[in-house]
Design a protein around this motif. Structure first.
Motif, PDB file in Angstrom:
ATOM      1  N   CYS A  81       0.840  -1.203   0.000  1.00 35.78           N
ATOM      2  CA  CYS A  81       0.000   0.000   0.000  1.00 35.78           C
ATOM      3  C   CYS A  81       0.875   1.252   0.000  1.00 35.78           C
ATOM      4  O   CYS A  81       1.896   1.295   0.692  1.00 35.78           O
ATOM      5  N   PHE A  82       0.473   2.219  -0.773  1.00 34.74           N
ATOM      6  CA  PHE A  82       1.175   3.515  -0.875  1.00 34.74           C
ATOM      7  C   PHE A  82       2.591   3.381  -1.446  1.00 34.74           C
ATOM      8  O   PHE A  82       3.356   4.331  -1.397  1.00 34.74           O
ATOM      9  N   ASP A  83       2.946   2.199  -1.938  1.00 39.19           N
ATOM     10  CA  ASP A  83       4.292   2.003  -2.491  1.00 39.19           C
ATOM     11  C   ASP A  83       4.263   2.280  -3.993  1.00 39.19           C
ATOM     12  O   ASP A  83       3.934   1.410  -4.796  1.00 39.19           O
ATOM     13  N   VAL A  84       4.620   3.508  -4.362  1.00 38.07           N
ATOM     14  CA  VAL A  84       4.544   3.889  -5.776  1.00 38.07           C
ATOM     15  C   VAL A  84       5.732   3.344  -6.567  1.00 38.07           C
ATOM     16  O   VAL A  84       5.783   3.467  -7.779  1.00 38.07           O
ATOM     17  N   GLY A  85       6.673   2.719  -5.872  1.00 36.48           N
ATOM     18  CA  GLY A  85       7.831   2.163  -6.570  1.00 36.48           C
ATOM     19  C   GLY A  85       7.609   0.724  -7.035  1.00 36.48           C
ATOM     20  O   GLY A  85       8.460   0.146  -7.703  1.00 36.48           O
ATOM     21  N   GLN A  86       6.474   0.142  -6.689  1.00 32.37           N
ATOM     22  CA  GLN A  86       6.251  -1.254  -7.078  1.00 32.37           C
ATOM     23  C   GLN A  86       6.079  -1.397  -8.586  1.00 32.37           C
ATOM     24  O   GLN A  86       5.696  -0.462  -9.278  1.00 32.37           O
ATOM     25  N   GLN A 112      -7.698   3.518  -0.240  1.00 33.38           N
ATOM     26  CA  GLN A 112      -6.985   2.696   0.752  1.00 33.38           C
ATOM     27  C   GLN A 112      -5.493   2.562   0.446  1.00 33.38           C
ATOM     28  O   GLN A 112      -4.784   1.848   1.140  1.00 33.38           O
ATOM     29  N   GLY A 113      -5.066   3.191  -0.645  1.00 29.46           N
ATOM     30  CA  GLY A 113      -3.647   3.100  -1.005  1.00 29.46           C
ATOM     31  C   GLY A 113      -3.289   1.833  -1.767  1.00 29.46           C
ATOM     32  O   GLY A 113      -2.108   1.517  -1.934  1.00 29.46           O
ATOM     33  N   LEU A 130      -0.375   9.195  -4.371  1.00 31.84           N
ATOM     34  CA  LEU A 130      -0.544   7.769  -4.021  1.00 31.84           C
ATOM     35  C   LEU A 130       0.403   7.291  -2.912  1.00 31.84           C
ATOM     36  O   LEU A 130       0.159   6.246  -2.305  1.00 31.84           O
ATOM     37  N   CYS A 131       1.469   8.045  -2.673  1.00 37.80           N
ATOM     38  CA  CYS A 131       2.390   7.599  -1.614  1.00 37.80           C
ATOM     39  C   CYS A 131       1.971   8.150  -0.247  1.00 37.80           C
ATOM     40  O   CYS A 131       2.606   7.841   0.762  1.00 37.80           O
ATOM     41  N   GLU A 165      -7.566  13.462  -1.969  1.00 37.35           N
ATOM     42  CA  GLU A 165      -7.451  13.814  -3.387  1.00 37.35           C
ATOM     43  C   GLU A 165      -7.740  12.619  -4.289  1.00 37.35           C
ATOM     44  O   GLU A 165      -7.217  12.523  -5.400  1.00 37.35           O
ATOM     45  N   ALA A 166      -8.584  11.698  -3.784  1.00 31.74           N
ATOM     46  CA  ALA A 166      -8.876  10.480  -4.543  1.00 31.74           C
ATOM     47  C   ALA A 166      -9.462  10.814  -5.915  1.00 31.74           C
ATOM     48  O   ALA A 166      -9.078  10.216  -6.933  1.00 31.74           O
ATOM     49  N   GLU A 167     -10.371  11.794  -5.950  1.00 32.42           N
ATOM     50  CA  GLU A 167     -11.024  12.132  -7.229  1.00 32.42           C
ATOM     51  C   GLU A 167      -9.993  12.561  -8.268  1.00 32.42           C
ATOM     52  O   GLU A 167     -10.042  12.129  -9.428  1.00 32.42           O
ATOM     53  N   ASP A 168      -9.048  13.393  -7.843  1.00 35.30           N
ATOM     54  CA  ASP A 168      -8.010  13.846  -8.766  1.00 35.30           C
ATOM     55  C   ASP A 168      -7.187  12.661  -9.260  1.00 35.30           C
ATOM     56  O   ASP A 168      -6.878  12.551 -10.455  1.00 35.30           O
TER      57      ASP A 168
END
Lengths: 322, 322
Positions: free
Chosen positions: B153-158, B233-234, B257-258, B266-269
C-alpha cells in the motif's frame, strides 16, 4: 519439580520439535516470517507436542515420525493464541509483547491463518484422512467453545455443566486430540487409541480446572498476568460457581459478577468471597477426580517409560504451585 | 448477459450447493449458526462452486459427488471475507451488514474459523490427501498475499510483477484450486487436471484485473462500495501502475498515491489522472490476454457442455459492464 523435568525422557525429540517449529513457518515474506518466529520464540510449555510424542511411543520404537504431527498441533495451539490476542486486544502474553502489539491486527490474523494452513500441510503429509477429520471436528468444537465462553460471561445463572462443557472445548479436546493422534500415528491398536484419547481428555479437564484455580491463588509473577483476571473479564470459573452456590456472600457475589462494571471495580472483593467460600478446595477436588480417572486409564497400557511419565504429569497437574 | 445466465446448465447443482451451504454450518450454538447463516445469505456469485462443478463435469457424468467440495471451497472464500471485515473494520459488504457489524469481532473471527474447520471436514470425507495438501499450500499463499498487499500500500515504486504476484495470491490461486480439485474429484486424467488448474489460474488473473478496473469505472451501485475505494486505501492496481509509468501527470499522481492522507483527500483527482492516462485500456488488454490464454487451454479438453460454458465465462469476465 517443574513440568520440564517430566519431559526429560523426550527432551531430544522436544528439542527437534523446537527446531522444526521454526523451520515450518519459513516463508519468503519476511514480515510474516518475523511475526511467526516471534510467536514460536515466545515459548510455551509445549504440552501438546509432549503428549503426541508420549502417546505415540507406546507402540512405536522411533519417535521421529511423530515430530511433524507434534509441530502441527503446537502450531494449531499457537494460532488460537494469536487470534485471541486480536480479539482480546492483548499487548502482552507470558510477559512478552504479542504479535498484535508489534505488528498490529492484520499481521496477527494472517500469521494465525498462515500457521493454521502450515499445520494442515504437515498433517496432510501423513496421508491419514481420519486424522484430518478428527482435527476438523475438534477445531469446530473449539470455535464453538469460544462463542459459548463469550455468551457465558457475567452469567451468574450458569451451572457446573455449562462450565465443564466450556473447558472441554477450550482445553480438553485439543489435549485429547494430541494423545489420540499421537497414538494413531504411533500405530496403537484401536482400543488403546481410545484409552489415550480419553486420558488426554480427563487430563485436559484437570489441567484447565487447576489453571482456573491458579488464576485465584497464584502470584502475578507465576501467572504472567494480574491475579483474578478471569473475574475481571466476567469469566465465571469453577471456584466462583461454587461460591455462587455455597458461599455465605453468594447474593452479593452474584450482584458483582453479573455486572461488567462491578467485576472490574470490585474484583478484589469478589476474589475474597470466592476464597472464603471453599470454592478453591472444591475445584481442586474436581480436578483431582479427573486426574485420577486419567491415571487409572493408564493401567491398561503397556508398561513403557511413557506410561510412567504420563502418570507423573497427571499427578503434577493437580499438585503444581498452589 | 449476467453471470447467472452462464450457469444455467448447472443451476440445479448450484441450488443444491446453496442448500448444503446452510446445512454445512448448522451448529447447536445458535449465535454461531445465526452468524454463519447471515454470511451465506449475504450471497455472492458462487464462482468457486461453479468452477468446481464445471471442471468436474468433463470426466464425470454425475455432479453430486462434487457438491461437498463446491460447498467447502465457497466456505473457505467466505471465511476470508469475514476475517477481512474484522481487519478492515467493514460494516457493510455487498450492501448488507457484515457479521462484524451485527455481532462484533469475536463472533466474526470465530465464525470464520468455524467455517474453515467445517470446510476441512467436508474435504476430509473425500479421503484425498492430495487435495488437502493443495488446499493447505494455496491457503498459505493466500495469507502471504494479504501481507504482501498490506506492505505494498502507498508504495509507488512497485512494478507490474509485484501487482501480478499479489492478485495471483488474492484471487487466481483459489480459482485455480477450484478448477484443479473439481477435475481431480471428477476423475480427470493428470494432464487434464493440469489444463484445468492453469485455466482457473488465468481466468482468476483476468477476473481480478477487470475487478480492479471496475473499481475505477463502475457505478457505486454496481460496486456496492464507493468508486475508487482501492485508491482511497492506497491499494495501487494495474491502471494506476500504468498511469504512474506512462501518464502525463505521473509525478503528481505519485505524490498523491504515496500519502495515506492525500489518497483520501485527493482520490477524485488521482482517479481522473488514471482515467486520462490510458491505464484502463492497458489493464483491460492485459486482462484479455489472460482470458485468451484461459480460452485457448480449453481446446485440449473434451467437447462437453461445460467447455462451452467455461469459454463463455472467460469471455464474459473481460466484457462485463464496462
Amino acid at each position: 519439580m517443574n513440568s520440564l523435568d517430566l519431559f526429560r525422557d523426550i527432551e531430544p525429540q522436544l528439542e527437534k520439535v523446537e527446531q522444526e517449529l521454526v523451520r515450518a513457518i519459513t516463508t519468503e515474506i519476511s514480515l510474516l516470517k518475523e511475526a511467526s518466529v516471534h510467536l514460536v520464540k515466545a515459548g510455551g510449555k509445549r504440552l501438546r507436542p509432549a503428549f503426541v510424542l508420549l502417546s505415540g511411543s507406546f507402540y512405536s520404537s522411533s519417535l521421529d515420525g511423530l515430530i511433524p504431527l507434534a509441530v502441527a498441533l503446537e502450531l494449531v495451539h499457537m494460532a488460537t493464541l494469536v487470534h485471541d490476542d486480536v480479539i482480546d486486544n492483548s499487548f502482552t502474553r507470558r510477559g512478552q509483547k504479542t504479535v498484535k502489539a508489534c505488528w498490529g491486527n492484520r499481521v496477527s490474523l494472517y500469521s494465525g491463518n498462515y500457521i493454521l494452513a502450515k499445520s494442515l500441510s504437515l498433517i496432510a503429509a501423513y496421508e491419514r484422512p481420519d486424522i484430518i477429520d478428527i482435527l476438523a471436528t475438534v477445531s469446530m468444537k473449539v470455535c464453538e467453545g469460544e462463542i459459548i465462553q463469550m455468551l457465558s460471561c457475567f452469567d451468574v445463572g450458569q451451572g457446573y455443566k455449562d462450565y465443564l462443557r466450556r473447558i472441554e472445548r477450550k482445553t480438553a479436546l485439543l489435549m485429547s486430540l494430541s494423545c489420540q493422534t499421537g497414538a494413531l500415528v504411533g500405530g496403537a491398536p484401536a482400543d488403546k487409541v481410545t484409552v489415550l484419547r480419553r486420558f488426554g481428555y480427563y487430563l485436559g479437564m484437570a489441567f484447565q480446572i487447576t489453571d482456573d484455580v491458579l488464576d485465584f491463588v497464584a502470584s502475578e509473577e507465576v501467572l504472567g498476568k494480574p491475579v483474578g483476571s478471569d473475574i475481571r473479564q466476567g469469566i465465571i470459573t469453577l471456584p466462583a460457581l461454587y461460591a455462587l452456590r455455597e458461599g455465605k456472600d453468594s447474593q452479593l457475589l452474584a450482584s458483582i459478577l453479573c455486572s461488567p462494571e462491578r467485576c472490574k471495580n470490585e474484583a478484589e472483593d469478589a476474589i475474597d468471597m470466592v476464597l472464603s467460600s471453599g470454592g478453591i478446595d472444591y475445584a481442586l477436588k474436581v480436578a483431582c477426580s479427573y486426574a485420577e480417572k486419567a491415571r487409572s486409564l493408564l493401567k491398561s497400557l503397556p508398561d513403557v517409560p511413557a506410561r510412567n511419565v504420563l502418570d507423573r504429569i497427571a499427578e503434577f497437574v493437580v499438585t503444581r504451585d498452589f
